[in-house]
Write a protein that holds these residues in place. Structure first.
Motif, PDB file in Angstrom:
ATOM      1  N   MET A  83      39.440  40.189  26.451  1.00 12.87           N
ATOM      2  CA  MET A  83      38.108  39.894  25.929  1.00 12.87           C
ATOM      3  C   MET A  83      37.219  39.359  27.040  1.00 12.87           C
ATOM      4  N   VAL A  84      35.998  39.856  27.086  1.00 10.04           N
ATOM      5  CA  VAL A  84      35.040  39.397  28.080  1.00 10.04           C
ATOM      6  C   VAL A  84      34.210  38.266  27.489  1.00 10.04           C
ATOM      7  N   VAL A  85      34.298  37.103  28.092  1.00 15.78           N
ATOM      8  CA  VAL A  85      33.527  35.945  27.646  1.00 15.78           C
ATOM      9  C   VAL A  85      32.837  35.340  28.858  1.00 15.78           C
ATOM     10  N   ASP A 102      44.553  40.194  40.761  1.00 14.65           N
ATOM     11  CA  ASP A 102      44.394  38.935  40.036  1.00 14.65           C
ATOM     12  C   ASP A 102      42.930  38.526  40.008  1.00 14.65           C
ATOM     13  N   LEU A 103      42.249  38.712  41.141  1.00  9.43           N
ATOM     14  CA  LEU A 103      40.827  38.398  41.210  1.00  9.43           C
ATOM     15  C   LEU A 103      40.023  39.306  40.292  1.00  9.43           C
ATOM     16  N   LEU A 104      40.341  40.597  40.265  1.00 11.91           N
ATOM     17  CA  LEU A 104      39.614  41.536  39.404  1.00 11.91           C
ATOM     18  C   LEU A 104      39.772  41.178  37.931  1.00 11.91           C
ATOM     19  N   TRP A 105      40.972  40.868  37.527  1.00 14.58           N
ATOM     20  CA  TRP A 105      41.217  40.483  36.118  1.00 14.58           C
ATOM     21  C   TRP A 105      40.396  39.253  35.754  1.00 14.58           C
ATOM     22  N   PHE A 106      40.395  38.284  36.648  1.00  9.95           N
ATOM     23  CA  PHE A 106      39.671  37.031  36.444  1.00  9.95           C
ATOM     24  C   PHE A 106      38.168  37.286  36.316  1.00  9.95           C
ATOM     25  N   LEU A 107      37.615  38.074  37.229  1.00  7.51           N
ATOM     26  CA  LEU A 107      36.185  38.349  37.213  1.00  7.51           C
ATOM     27  C   LEU A 107      35.776  39.163  35.993  1.00  7.51           C
ATOM     28  N   THR A 108      36.603  40.150  35.652  1.00 10.54           N
ATOM     29  CA  THR A 108      36.305  40.981  34.489  1.00 10.54           C
ATOM     30  C   THR A 108      36.247  40.145  33.220  1.00 10.54           C
ATOM     31  N   LEU A 140      35.332  37.176  32.922  1.00  8.30           N
ATOM     32  CA  LEU A 140      34.120  36.373  32.935  1.00  8.30           C
ATOM     33  C   LEU A 140      32.857  37.233  32.828  1.00  8.30           C
ATOM     34  N   GLY A 141      33.041  38.551  32.761  1.00  7.03           N
ATOM     35  CA  GLY A 141      31.893  39.433  32.671  1.00  7.03           C
ATOM     36  C   GLY A 141      31.131  39.569  33.975  1.00  7.03           C
ATOM     37  N   ILE A 142      31.785  39.286  35.094  1.00  2.00           N
ATOM     38  CA  ILE A 142      31.141  39.370  36.407  1.00  2.00           C
ATOM     39  C   ILE A 142      31.386  40.756  36.991  1.00  2.00           C
ATOM     40  N   GLU A 143      30.324  41.452  37.326  1.00  2.45           N
ATOM     41  CA  GLU A 143      30.437  42.810  37.847  1.00  2.45           C
ATOM     42  C   GLU A 143      31.056  42.817  39.242  1.00  2.45           C
ATOM     43  N   HIS A 144      31.896  43.842  39.513  1.00  3.46           N
ATOM     44  CA  HIS A 144      32.499  43.981  40.838  1.00  3.46           C
ATOM     45  C   HIS A 144      32.624  45.438  41.265  1.00  3.46           C
TER      46      HIS A 144
END
Length: 306
Positions: free
Chosen positions: A1-3, A263-269, A271-275
């Motif tokens: 879930m994106v929060v 791990d960083l991608l999962w974390f950012l995703t 949080l809804g942060i685009e990468h």
């Protein structure tokens, strides 16, 4: 879930260091073609920046002795795309090799502590800049961008905790010499969130905003993502990471792997942060590379997805 979390950046840039910082610490030499395929797969996964190798003397980092062959092959295969890949150049000889291949982005590697400067660079904390200056000036005169790595920003295995003002002094000196961006390295993985915020704020007080900083965390104590969160809160939007969590530091034996890109991608995703990066593609690449290395990836997300 994106929060999403209020107050965090909308987008970040991931600076992939696996092919250089990751593979330089391997006990065995990885074949050149495997390295080239690693780079190609990471680019295909959408990573905007992939640091390919280091033009360091083979005596010091034998795992990257094939730097010229690797980049020659990638240029032949990818053309200008390969010339956009950053490479580390420890001195003018390394820069000569990069210039001969038409590379457009280079990096130098400095120390925030006296002991590590002596052990890694055979220089003092002050005299290390005498080595960087001609390299950086020539690179800038040739139209290249220069990244300045600063190692041991949070702790040193020989000296212990590192004074924030000392790190700022090294970093601002590199900027004065022409660095476009500073990557602040938690080389032995001892950073904590308050320390991260304090360092970014100290750079701000010295006139260096978070847009000129990148953060490079190791996960020795399992704090890398917690520290990324602190960096995001402080406004930093560039983070170094290594596919599959490869790497460490050949001169700091207490340092475990870099923050895993997955791990960083999962974390950012979350949080809804685009990468802009395909997590599944990076994870598949790390599984493939783990097979080449003969051991499983240390990334928790790679293990979970696999």
């Amino acid at each position: 879930m994106v929060v999403p979390e209020p107050g965090l950046p909308d987008r970040v840039t991931i600076y992939e260091v696996g092919p250089r910082d990751g593979l330089q610490n391997e006990a065995t030499t990885v074949p050149t073609e495997v390295k080239a395929e690693f780079v190609r797969r990471l680019l295909a996964a959408g990573l905007p920046i992939v640091e390919a190798t280091s033009f360091v003397h083979p005596k010091w980092v034998p795992q990257l002795a094939d730097a010229a062959d690797l980049m020659t092959g990638l240029v032949a295969d990818l053309g200008d795309t390969a010339r956009e890949l950053p490479v580390l150049v420890p001195n003018e000889r390394g820069l000569d090799r990069a210039l001969a291949l038409g590379m457009r982005h280079v990096a130098v590697f400095a120390s925030a502590t006296e002991t590590f400067a002596q052990k890694n660079l055979n220089r003092t904390l002050t005299s290390q800049f005498e080595m960087f200056q001609p390299t950086m000036v020539r690179a800038r005169d040739a139209g290249l961008t220069v990244r300045g790595y600063v190692s041991m920003c949070f702790g040193d295995p020989w000296e212990g905790a590192v004074d924030v003002d000392q790190v700022v002094g090294v970093g601002t000196h590199l900027l004065t010499l022409g660095a476009d961006q500073l990557s602040l390295g938690d080389t032995i993985g001892v950073a904590t969130p308050g320390h991260v915020r304090a360092l970014v704020e100290a750079f701000g007080d010295a006139g260096v905003g978070p847009e000129r900083l990148a953060l490079h965390f190791h996960d020795t104590y399992g704090q890398a993502l917690t520290n990324v969160h602190a960096g995001l809160q402080a406004g930093v939007t560039t983070y170094d990471a290594s596919a599959g969590g490869l790497g460490g530091c050949p001169y700091a034996h207490s340092a475990t792997g870099n923050l895993a890109t997955e791990d960083l991608l999962w974390f950012l995703t979350g949080l809804g942060i685009e990468h802009g990066v395909d997590l599944d593609a990076v994870a598949a690449t790390s599984v493939w590379m783990a097979g080449q290395l003969g051991r499983p990836s240390p990334s928790a997300v790679v293990r979970a997805l696999a």
